[in-house]
Design a protein around this motif. Sequence first.
Motif, PDB file in Angstrom:
ATOM      1  N   GLU A  47      28.802  27.544  55.479  1.00 28.62           N
ATOM      2  CA  GLU A  47      29.589  28.388  54.571  1.00 28.62           C
ATOM      3  C   GLU A  47      28.718  29.527  54.050  1.00 28.62           C
ATOM      4  N   ILE A  48      29.329  30.727  53.936  1.00 28.55           N
ATOM      5  CA  ILE A  48      28.655  31.886  53.358  1.00 28.55           C
ATOM      6  C   ILE A  48      29.448  32.306  52.124  1.00 28.55           C
ATOM      7  N   GLN A  49      28.861  32.152  50.957  1.00 33.00           N
ATOM      8  CA  GLN A  49      29.532  32.461  49.699  1.00 33.00           C
ATOM      9  C   GLN A  49      29.082  33.830  49.191  1.00 33.00           C
ATOM     10  N   ILE A  50      30.041  34.652  48.755  1.00 31.60           N
ATOM     11  CA  ILE A  50      29.762  35.982  48.222  1.00 31.60           C
ATOM     12  C   ILE A  50      30.304  36.067  46.800  1.00 31.60           C
ATOM     13  N   THR A  51      29.487  36.490  45.851  1.00 32.59           N
ATOM     14  CA  THR A  51      29.941  36.700  44.475  1.00 32.59           C
ATOM     15  C   THR A  51      29.392  38.036  43.967  1.00 32.59           C
ATOM     16  N   VAL A  56      32.749  46.597  47.195  1.00 29.18           N
ATOM     17  CA  VAL A  56      32.486  46.349  48.612  1.00 29.18           C
ATOM     18  C   VAL A  56      33.196  45.057  49.034  1.00 29.18           C
ATOM     19  N   ALA A  57      33.920  45.114  50.149  1.00 29.35           N
ATOM     20  CA  ALA A  57      34.673  43.950  50.630  1.00 29.35           C
ATOM     21  C   ALA A  57      33.727  42.842  51.087  1.00 29.35           C
ATOM     22  N   LYS A  58      34.188  41.597  50.921  1.00 30.40           N
ATOM     23  CA  LYS A  58      33.399  40.429  51.330  1.00 30.40           C
ATOM     24  C   LYS A  58      33.069  40.489  52.817  1.00 30.40           C
ATOM     25  N   GLU A  92      23.161  47.729  44.454  1.00 27.54           N
ATOM     26  CA  GLU A  92      21.921  47.991  43.726  1.00 27.54           C
ATOM     27  C   GLU A  92      20.891  46.884  43.942  1.00 27.54           C
ATOM     28  N   ASP A  93      21.346  45.628  43.948  1.00 27.60           N
ATOM     29  CA  ASP A  93      20.421  44.508  44.140  1.00 27.60           C
ATOM     30  C   ASP A  93      21.185  43.311  44.707  1.00 27.60           C
ATOM     31  N   VAL A  94      20.434  42.376  45.286  1.00 30.03           N
ATOM     32  CA  VAL A  94      21.027  41.182  45.903  1.00 30.03           C
ATOM     33  C   VAL A  94      20.136  39.978  45.613  1.00 30.03           C
ATOM     34  N   LYS A  95      20.768  38.858  45.329  1.00 34.24           N
ATOM     35  CA  LYS A  95      20.042  37.594  45.175  1.00 34.24           C
ATOM     36  C   LYS A  95      20.579  36.605  46.218  1.00 34.24           C
ATOM     37  N   ASP A 107      24.637  36.714  45.948  1.00 38.40           N
ATOM     38  CA  ASP A 107      25.123  37.293  44.693  1.00 38.40           C
ATOM     39  C   ASP A 107      24.792  38.779  44.692  1.00 38.40           C
ATOM     40  N   VAL A 108      25.823  39.616  44.678  1.00 39.38           N
ATOM     41  CA  VAL A 108      25.667  41.065  44.819  1.00 39.38           C
ATOM     42  C   VAL A 108      25.766  41.750  43.455  1.00 39.38           C
ATOM     43  N   GLN A 109      24.858  42.672  43.220  1.00 36.29           N
ATOM     44  CA  GLN A 109      24.934  43.522  42.023  1.00 36.29           C
ATOM     45  C   GLN A 109      25.172  44.958  42.485  1.00 36.29           C
TER      46      GLN A 109
END
Length: 254
Positions: A47-51, A56-58, A92-95, A107-109
Amino acid sequence: MVKQLPVLKEKKVKKNTSRKLLLILLLLFVVILAVLFFRSSVSKISEIQITGNDMVAKEELILKSGLHVGDQFFGTSKGTIRDRIRELKAVEDVKIELQFPGVIHIDVQEFPTVAYQISQENGQIAGILSNGTNVLLQKDHILVEKPILTQWKSEDPLLAQLCKQLALIPDELLTDISEIIPDPTKAYPDRIKMYTRSQFEITTSISLLKDKVEYLNKVIETQQPGQITMLAADTYKPFDRVTSDIEQEKETTQ
């Protein structure tokens, strides 16, 4: 006289051979386990989770990450995934968090949305981010109270400067501003004109906007609709007085 025979020493069995055999068996066991692990579903991405994404689309984020369900879970480093996604101008940033077994959480910022822009060709609405990036809104995007930027060209460097200034101003000080258009002069090449939902017309400049916006809100809260100028000096005229001045100018020219 009978001589006593010396006691024969028992030969000690060398342990080196048995230790080597044990080590070989252990290594073989580890190799077999590794092969079984990497062939099993436990070692795959399930599974790939995006939050955190809004603009921007998943699907676009997953495509940019290079990840696919079924790939090896430990096949790509977190740094590589982060670098790929940060190539998107809206990000801007990604975790990245790896949750064994099989789950990768991203987790996208994004850069904050500071305004909107409506295409004159097809009427599509785009979000303008604090770094000046223009992003077409998704169908399910909920519009919030942000200024509409009109008559701006995407390559105009003043547009990026305006977005940076808007990002520095608290949202509550911008909610009444409905539209911002460029209005340059020789003295103020970055001059802009703004219109508010409370029927005010404001003339100021991009470089002065952050420092002048508190004055703007004080006038709006205490005065009737009119024209506000916030440049070298701050002035305010209610619209009835503006109309009177225009009529007087017409009379003097006749």
